[in-house]
Motif scaffolding. Sequence first.
Motif, PDB file in Angstrom:
ATOM      1  N   ALA A 153       0.824  -1.206   0.000  1.00  0.00           N
ATOM      2  CA  ALA A 153       0.000   0.000   0.000  1.00  0.00           C
ATOM      3  C   ALA A 153       0.862   1.263   0.000  1.00  0.00           C
ATOM      4  N   ARG A 154       1.937   1.280   0.811  1.00  0.00           N
ATOM      5  CA  ARG A 154       2.824   2.455   0.829  1.00  0.00           C
ATOM      6  C   ARG A 154       3.503   2.648  -0.516  1.00  0.00           C
ATOM      7  N   THR A 155       3.902   1.545  -1.117  1.00  0.00           N
ATOM      8  CA  THR A 155       4.578   1.627  -2.421  1.00  0.00           C
ATOM      9  C   THR A 155       3.637   2.232  -3.459  1.00  0.00           C
ATOM     10  N   HIS A 156       2.415   1.764  -3.490  1.00  0.00           N
ATOM     11  CA  HIS A 156       1.435   2.311  -4.438  1.00  0.00           C
ATOM     12  C   HIS A 156       1.151   3.785  -4.137  1.00  0.00           C
ATOM     13  N   LYS A 157       1.089   4.139  -2.874  1.00  0.00           N
ATOM     14  CA  LYS A 157       0.858   5.535  -2.495  1.00  0.00           C
ATOM     15  C   LYS A 157       1.956   6.444  -3.042  1.00  0.00           C
ATOM     16  N   ALA A 158       3.179   5.917  -3.106  1.00  0.00           N
ATOM     17  CA  ALA A 158       4.312   6.693  -3.623  1.00  0.00           C
ATOM     18  C   ALA A 158       4.340   6.754  -5.144  1.00  0.00           C
ATOM     19  N   GLY A 159       3.384   6.093  -5.785  1.00  0.00           N
ATOM     20  CA  GLY A 159       3.342   6.113  -7.243  1.00  0.00           C
ATOM     21  C   GLY A 159       4.228   5.070  -7.892  1.00  0.00           C
ATOM     22  N   LEU A 160       4.584   4.038  -7.126  1.00  0.00           N
ATOM     23  CA  LEU A 160       5.430   2.965  -7.616  1.00  0.00           C
ATOM     24  C   LEU A 160       4.630   1.665  -7.677  1.00  0.00           C
ATOM     25  N   LYS A 161       5.107   0.726  -8.495  1.00  0.00           N
ATOM     26  CA  LYS A 161       4.471  -0.575  -8.586  1.00  0.00           C
ATOM     27  C   LYS A 161       5.397  -1.658  -8.035  1.00  0.00           C
ATOM     28  N   VAL A 162       4.798  -2.779  -7.643  1.00  0.00           N
ATOM     29  CA  VAL A 162       5.486  -3.814  -6.869  1.00  0.00           C
ATOM     30  C   VAL A 162       5.714  -5.072  -7.697  1.00  0.00           C
ATOM     31  N   ILE A 163       6.958  -5.564  -7.674  1.00  0.00           N
ATOM     32  CA  ILE A 163       7.337  -6.847  -8.271  1.00  0.00           C
ATOM     33  C   ILE A 163       7.906  -7.726  -7.163  1.00  0.00           C
ATOM     34  N   ILE A 164       7.548  -9.006  -7.157  1.00  0.00           N
ATOM     35  CA  ILE A 164       8.198  -9.962  -6.266  1.00  0.00           C
ATOM     36  C   ILE A 164       8.640 -11.179  -7.077  1.00  0.00           C
ATOM     37  N   ASP A 165       9.412 -12.056  -6.442  1.00  0.00           N
ATOM     38  CA  ASP A 165       9.928 -13.259  -7.100  1.00  0.00           C
ATOM     39  C   ASP A 165       8.924 -14.398  -7.067  1.00  0.00           C
ATOM     40  N   ILE A 166       8.907 -15.162  -8.146  1.00  0.00           N
ATOM     41  CA  ILE A 166       8.345 -16.506  -8.143  1.00  0.00           C
ATOM     42  C   ILE A 166       9.399 -17.405  -8.783  1.00  0.00           C
ATOM     43  N   VAL A 167       9.616 -18.573  -8.189  1.00  0.00           N
ATOM     44  CA  VAL A 167      10.702 -19.469  -8.606  1.00  0.00           C
ATOM     45  C   VAL A 167      10.098 -20.819  -8.979  1.00  0.00           C
ATOM     46  N   PRO A 168       9.500 -20.939 -10.159  1.00  0.00           N
ATOM     47  CA  PRO A 168       8.771 -22.184 -10.454  1.00  0.00           C
ATOM     48  C   PRO A 168       9.640 -23.413 -10.658  1.00  0.00           C
ATOM     49  N   ASN A 169      10.901 -23.257 -10.990  1.00  0.00           N
ATOM     50  CA  ASN A 169      11.722 -24.419 -11.299  1.00  0.00           C
ATOM     51  C   ASN A 169      12.049 -25.272 -10.084  1.00  0.00           C
ATOM     52  N   MET A 322      15.174 -18.398 -13.312  1.00  0.00           N
ATOM     53  CA  MET A 322      15.546 -19.519 -14.195  1.00  0.00           C
ATOM     54  C   MET A 322      14.349 -20.040 -14.998  1.00  0.00           C
ATOM     55  N   ALA A 323      13.688 -19.118 -15.672  1.00  0.00           N
ATOM     56  CA  ALA A 323      12.450 -19.453 -16.391  1.00  0.00           C
ATOM     57  C   ALA A 323      12.672 -20.449 -17.516  1.00  0.00           C
ATOM     58  N   ALA A 349      11.685 -12.230 -16.785  1.00  0.00           N
ATOM     59  CA  ALA A 349      12.201 -13.577 -16.552  1.00  0.00           C
ATOM     60  C   ALA A 349      13.690 -13.664 -16.844  1.00  0.00           C
ATOM     61  N   GLU A 350      14.298 -14.599 -16.139  1.00  0.00           N
ATOM     62  CA  GLU A 350      15.706 -14.932 -16.300  1.00  0.00           C
ATOM     63  C   GLU A 350      15.810 -16.030 -17.358  1.00  0.00           C
ATOM     64  N   VAL A 351      16.234 -15.656 -18.563  1.00  0.00           N
ATOM     65  CA  VAL A 351      16.460 -16.601 -19.654  1.00  0.00           C
ATOM     66  C   VAL A 351      17.796 -16.241 -20.278  1.00  0.00           C
ATOM     67  N   TYR A 352      18.678 -17.212 -20.432  1.00  0.00           N
ATOM     68  CA  TYR A 352      20.035 -16.937 -20.887  1.00  0.00           C
ATOM     69  C   TYR A 352      20.378 -17.557 -22.237  1.00  0.00           C
ATOM     70  N   ASN A 353      19.448 -18.258 -22.841  1.00  0.00           N
ATOM     71  CA  ASN A 353      19.716 -18.903 -24.128  1.00  0.00           C
ATOM     72  C   ASN A 353      19.078 -18.085 -25.243  1.00  0.00           C
ATOM     73  N   PRO A 354      19.876 -17.344 -26.024  1.00  0.00           N
ATOM     74  CA  PRO A 354      19.298 -16.501 -27.079  1.00  0.00           C
ATOM     75  C   PRO A 354      18.448 -17.277 -28.080  1.00  0.00           C
ATOM     76  N   ASN A 355      18.731 -18.552 -28.263  1.00  0.00           N
ATOM     77  CA  ASN A 355      17.934 -19.344 -29.204  1.00  0.00           C
ATOM     78  C   ASN A 355      16.508 -19.567 -28.711  1.00  0.00           C
ATOM     79  N   GLU A 356      16.285 -19.336 -27.422  1.00  0.00           N
ATOM     80  CA  GLU A 356      14.959 -19.541 -26.843  1.00  0.00           C
ATOM     81  C   GLU A 356      14.222 -18.237 -26.555  1.00  0.00           C
ATOM     82  N   TYR A 357      14.866 -17.098 -26.769  1.00  0.00           N
ATOM     83  CA  TYR A 357      14.233 -15.826 -26.429  1.00  0.00           C
ATOM     84  C   TYR A 357      12.836 -15.694 -27.032  1.00  0.00           C
TER      85      TYR A 357
END
Length: 622
Positions: A153-169, A322-323, A349-357
């Motif tokens: 809520a404080r972050t949104h009040k400041a005019g910013l948006k929120v990102i958090i991690d998800i680690v599906p692998n 490691m998407a 997302a974290e992707v490091y293989n250019p052939n898969e971009y």
Amino acid sequence: MIKKITIVAGISILLLATACKTSAIKMNAENKEIGSEKKVVVYQVFTRLFGNKNTTNKPWGTIEENGVGKFNDFTDKALNEIKDLGINYIWYTGVPHHALIRDYTSIGISNDDPEVVKGRAGSPYAVKDYYNVNPDLAVNPVNRLQEFEDLIARTHKAGLKVIIDIVPNHIARKYEGKSNPNGVRDFGADDDVSVEYKRDNNFYYIPNTRFEIPNTEKPLNGENNPLSDGKFEEFPAKWTGNGSRLAKPDKNDWYETVKVNYGIRPDGSKDFPELPAGFEAKNCQEHFDFWADKNVPSSWKKFRDIALYWTAKGVDGFRYDMAEMVPYEFWSYMNSSIKVKNPDAFLMAEVYNPNEYRNYIRFGKMDYLYDKVETYDHLKAVIQGKTTPDGLSDIQHKMADIEHHMLHFLDNHDEQRLASPEFTGSAQKGKPLMVVSTTISTAPTMVYFGQEVGEAGNENGGFGTHSRTSIFDYVGVPNHQRWMNDGKFDGGQLSPVEKDLRDFYKRLLNFSINSSALMGQFQEIQTINRQSTQGFDAGIYAYTRWSDSQKLIVVTNFSWQTTSNFELKIPADIIQKWNLKDGTYTITDQLYHNNSVQLRVENGEGKAQISIAPSESFIYGL
């Protein structure tokens, strides 16, 4: 006649529209956006380190010895200062409850075994409970989820948006969903553990075999702990997070985690419906509709539900670890579900293989991927004297169709600090890299907290070593702490050099988020100047960016030893595209507004006399 023109040392690039956007956008003949949006800047903070005022930095130190930051340290003042730096999104790294070595049994959390935890504070990528947050981050651990909701809520009040991690692998070796909503079953609760693989198992197993801890260094640096007994109860053993199928992983494996099964058989074949040909051109709603009547693996549903849980709490986007170790069909299912709920969700997302971009962007519906192995690696090689900047143009051309989706950064929790001796050696040498990284494409820019004040990552936290700010230990971040100034967040302890550096970042980032040209066209002028301009040294890089309302010329000097003087050429085709008539135009640097030069257009070609010092950059604006 002299015409006043503002030209910024910057670039112009064509935007590829995302298939998930539903709002009307202006397109050109190549189906690309023309300056219809603004640049995005992401500020990554390692949440437990941001507000820590303790400067002890004892290797392997406890919370009591070394301190820890809290959600409440992100005060209105702190958030407004971050916003004013030129930031749109904050990525709060390490929020989901992960395995760590601290006794919270009094509030119903089990202790974690040091032999399957990295460091004392633990890796944020060994999540233990996806429906709650790290108790270390709360003033009152019992109310930790509410404290995080208050931060949203404080972050949104400041005019910013929120990102958090998800680690599906992968998830923590000892996952315990103590906070599961009604009806949510834990990972593995319904698995058939008698077989290596079954489609709806959440894990892969090594049947009839016990897990053995790897031959690592002594946990907690040899400190006594009742759970440090040479074993960890896991029967049958599971595959390790990086895919190791050994019951006793190697010490270099991700031994603190277990691999999640997405319906990929052990031989690599797919055990789920695949997207039909042509679906790379479909939008998110069409992807969502495709999956609506499909029978998908259990793990798909679990992670979709986790993402929607946090979306409902006001989280605006996710960073996926490691998407590329998870099939892009799952991402189609997951991301389309998120976008149907929130069309503006920010998914990187974290992707490091250019052939898969392109698969992960077009089929997987990712908004942004790390531009690590192309732009980042090349810039690092340039500043370390291993190559010239010329190859940056080839990278831009090669990725022209997806450049908008390739998130740029120079610093993050995984990489060596930009100002570290192992990278640039000084924050000043990092300036030209930052200008190019920020202005060469339409993609978002990411800054890691402390980067803007020259944090060099010199501390040895214990498990984590110098050059990277430790993500495994309780540590303080010295340069950042000087800016934090005991919670005043006013830079009161910064040196004059550090203040100037932060001012540079503030000018650059705020310029970038307000520049229409940086969301427009790109054309390099490197080749013609390298071939025919006397004094255009090997460390110089130049390009143009433009929109209908703004024209920019970016010139940067990667050399930290040589001032270069040359007459910069602007080719006739650019002059024609800019509709410039023969004459003289004053162009002015847009960062500091204290450097103006004359752009002379004669016979349809442009020339400007440039003098550029080591590590200096100009964004000239027309």
